[in-house]
Design a protein around this motif. Structure first.
Motif, PDB file in Angstrom:
ATOM      1  N   LEU B  13      22.873  16.354 121.051  1.00 42.55           N
ATOM      2  CA  LEU B  13      21.940  16.000 119.975  1.00 42.55           C
ATOM      3  C   LEU B  13      20.728  15.236 120.500  1.00 42.55           C
ATOM      4  N   ASP B  14      20.944  14.383 121.493  1.00 39.90           N
ATOM      5  CA  ASP B  14      19.855  13.558 122.009  1.00 39.90           C
ATOM      6  C   ASP B  14      18.784  14.369 122.726  1.00 39.90           C
ATOM      7  N   GLY B  16      17.217  16.353 121.259  1.00 39.70           N
ATOM      8  CA  GLY B  16      16.262  16.629 120.187  1.00 39.70           C
ATOM      9  C   GLY B  16      15.741  15.413 119.468  1.00 39.70           C
ATOM     10  N   ILE B 100      15.119  26.127 118.353  1.00 41.82           N
ATOM     11  CA  ILE B 100      16.179  25.394 117.665  1.00 41.82           C
ATOM     12  C   ILE B 100      17.470  25.659 118.432  1.00 41.82           C
ATOM     13  N   LYS B 134      14.107  21.475 118.663  1.00 45.94           N
ATOM     14  CA  LYS B 134      14.985  20.698 117.793  1.00 45.94           C
ATOM     15  C   LYS B 134      16.427  21.046 118.137  1.00 45.94           C
ATOM     16  N   VAL B 135      17.296  20.055 117.972  1.00 48.54           N
ATOM     17  CA  VAL B 135      18.713  20.285 118.221  1.00 48.54           C
ATOM     18  C   VAL B 135      19.484  19.995 116.936  1.00 48.54           C
ATOM     19  N   VAL B 136      20.389  20.895 116.575  1.00 50.11           N
ATOM     20  CA  VAL B 136      21.207  20.701 115.375  1.00 50.11           C
ATOM     21  C   VAL B 136      22.673  20.619 115.777  1.00 50.11           C
ATOM     22  N   ARG B 137      23.506  20.190 114.840  1.00 49.34           N
ATOM     23  CA  ARG B 137      24.931  20.024 115.127  1.00 49.34           C
ATOM     24  C   ARG B 137      25.644  21.373 115.219  1.00 49.34           C
ATOM     25  N   GLY B 139      27.572  24.519 114.301  1.00 48.77           N
ATOM     26  CA  GLY B 139      27.703  25.154 112.987  1.00 48.77           C
ATOM     27  C   GLY B 139      26.448  25.061 112.142  1.00 48.77           C
ATOM     28  N   GLU B 140      25.364  24.528 112.705  1.00 51.12           N
ATOM     29  CA  GLU B 140      24.105  24.481 111.961  1.00 51.12           C
ATOM     30  C   GLU B 140      23.085  25.464 112.543  1.00 51.12           C
ATOM     31  N   ALA B 141      23.487  26.189 113.570  1.00 50.52           N
ATOM     32  CA  ALA B 141      22.678  27.289 114.114  1.00 50.52           C
ATOM     33  C   ALA B 141      23.647  28.137 114.927  1.00 50.52           C
TER      34      ALA B 141
END
Lengths: 341, 341
Positions: B13-14, B16, B100, B134-137, B139-141
């Motif tokens: 996550l960091d 992003g 992403i 951007k970085v998502v958790r 299951g979010e992409a």
């Protein structure tokens, strides 16, 4: 008519397959955006420039939650890109809009976001010239992601980090931390979101006011304080200029409710993302003049001087604490606060 | 050095959050892209144009799987946007790149995609001027999504759908269906992917060859046959021109293995997405000349004439079947084949 189309409908995979439903979603989108949508139905938009230098930028937005108290991801996506163009001294003109939708998203939610894109674009004086929509299965996105790329034209020489000089004052146009606290509060149901609103706003008008003022030439560089917060901006300028930003902690504009929320959440407001706050590097003699111009604009009412650029060890950022102690401000490894922009 | 950095690491996550890890990922990205990355570390890139008309376009890419047999989402993202600019007659120049990333993506996979972006940009002669990640958790992409916005300049008047005339020949530059069959085969493990490769390619060179040829003026409009396939392109032109595209089914270039795979999968190759196939609308007298020019280019070797634009009922598309019967070709509601581009 439009509302009947939208009510009770959801995004389905076929909204993204290039056939009839895709086309209808594009038509609906154009209707929702209104007069700011000037795209043609060719594969690219065609615009005319007049021998100018252009600014080009892009930003993807994965805001969680996509709809929050006083705005949504649509507003953030327009303002973020408009501001990235404006801080270099360019006049934002054209935006593109890429949309990724999760199957099952209520069409009404999509409509809210797209109307916000339209409103924010109208306020900023930009037009949407091209768009694209993709649809993914449930669990392959979180409701809606946007990308806006932006093009601006320069009517005067670009502002650059390299123009910053030792002695320049560091100004902020408004309080920091609000956007982050608002979004975290909505996300986690903390109850701060009525007292603390997102600062999200298009700041090209504010920047234009300053640059047209007698103090325009004294503004050496501008940055919007977004992801990574003021800490990230200060380290960016320390690296780029070889100078040392020196902040005065007590001068930082932080609202009482934001400070309380940050204490509770264990967040340092200096590291918090904002969406409507500028950091300006201004020749010291003109700093008060610039402040006055900023305060004359609705988005700059609370502008303040927060520090000075000084000669020093390259790469350092310093902060004077309330007790007079001077600390080095470390660059963060990460902020552990994803998806605020 | 680069490879040591990449091995065994994953996106977190960091990467992003705008702090140090974000910056390091940006630096790595610039290194992976190589000489085609000309972005500055300001919030926007600055480019100079010379009194020209510009073409602007955007596309988001959610390709599943992101890495396939003879390419990946990085190549698709560059080629898709380059082709959208080139089909209007613009010279593609500048791309922006929005990324992403899903937390947990192996950094090596990211590196493969970014290297492909660089290679495809190099082949197409475009530069990447701005980027965002951007970085998502989890299951979010789905691993990685890209957005490319593109800017091209016009050295001659734009091609437009409105220039198409009754009597124009309809040409395809190569076989249809390959990209779709290849990706579905990789996705589902069907075993076709060695025999049928994706056609993904930047087609600006092919278009430049035609437009510089003596037959350049006879080309009235060009479209790349992507999402929605040939069916979608034909309906787009039927709506835009009021004319009736009339195709000859037997003339459609479809490879034997693609036809077999499509039969098995229940797909009509006319509805299948491609990433390296153009449809040209050409004055009939010049059609053979254009064919010859197309066939002289590596990406146009299998170019053929597949139909004619005729006067007719507005909005219709007709196809002559192998038995001589003439059918109306319906616009698809959806294709049920998501995430091929």
């Amino acid at each position: 008519m439009l509302n009947t189309t939208i009510a009770d409908q959801e995004i389905v995979l076929d909204h993204g397959t290039g056939a009839r439903l895709s086309r209808e979603l594009v038509e609906l989108t154009a209707e929702l955006l209104g007069d700011v949508y000037v795209g043609e139905m060719e594969d690219s938009a065609i615009v005319r420039t007049a021998g100018e230098q252009l600014a080009i930028t892009t930003d993807s937005f994965v805001v969680d939650p996509p709809l929050f108290g006083n705005g949504d991801i649509g507003k953030v996506a327009v303002c973020g890109t408009v501001n990235d163009l404006a801080v270099l001294g360019a006049e934002p003109r054209y935006l593109t809009l890429g949309v990724i939708l999760e199957t099952g998203l209520p069409l009404s939610r999509y409509a809210t976001v797209l109307r916000s894109v339209g409103e924010a674009a109208r306020e900023a004086g930009v037009v949407i010239v091209a768009g694209d929509t993709k649809v993914v299965r449930p669990g392959e996105a979180d409701q809606i992601y946007l990308n806006t790329a932006g093009i601006g034209v320069f009517r005067r020489p670009p502002l650059r980090m390299a123009h910053v000089r030792a002695g320049d004052s560091i100004l902020l146009t408004g309080p920091i931390g609000n956007h982050t606290v608002h979004l975290l509060s909505v996300r986690e149901g903390l109850g701060f979101e009525r007292d603390v609103l997102s600062d999200c706003a298009p700041l090209n008008g504010l920047i234009a006011d300053v640059s047209r003022s007698p103090f325009g030439q004294a503004v050496h560089s501008i940055r919007d304080v977004t992801r990574g917060g003021l800490t990230a901006v200060m380290h960016e300028y320390a690296r780029a200029t070889g100078l040392t930003p020196h902040l005065v902690e007590e001068a930082l504009p932080i609202e009482r409710a934001v400070r309380m929320a940050c204490d509770m959440l264990g967040i340092n407001p200096m590291n918090a993302a904002n969406e409507g706050c500028l950091c300006l590097f201004v020749q010291q003699a003109a700093a008060d003049g610039v402040l006055e111009v900023l305060r004359g604009h609705p988005y700059g009412r609370q502008a303040v001087i927060v520090g000075t650029m000084v000669e020093g060890e390259g790469g350092e950022v310093r902060v004077t604490r309330p007790d007079g102690r001077v600390d080095l401000l470390d660059e963060l490894q990460g902020a552990e606060l994803p998806r605020l922009c």
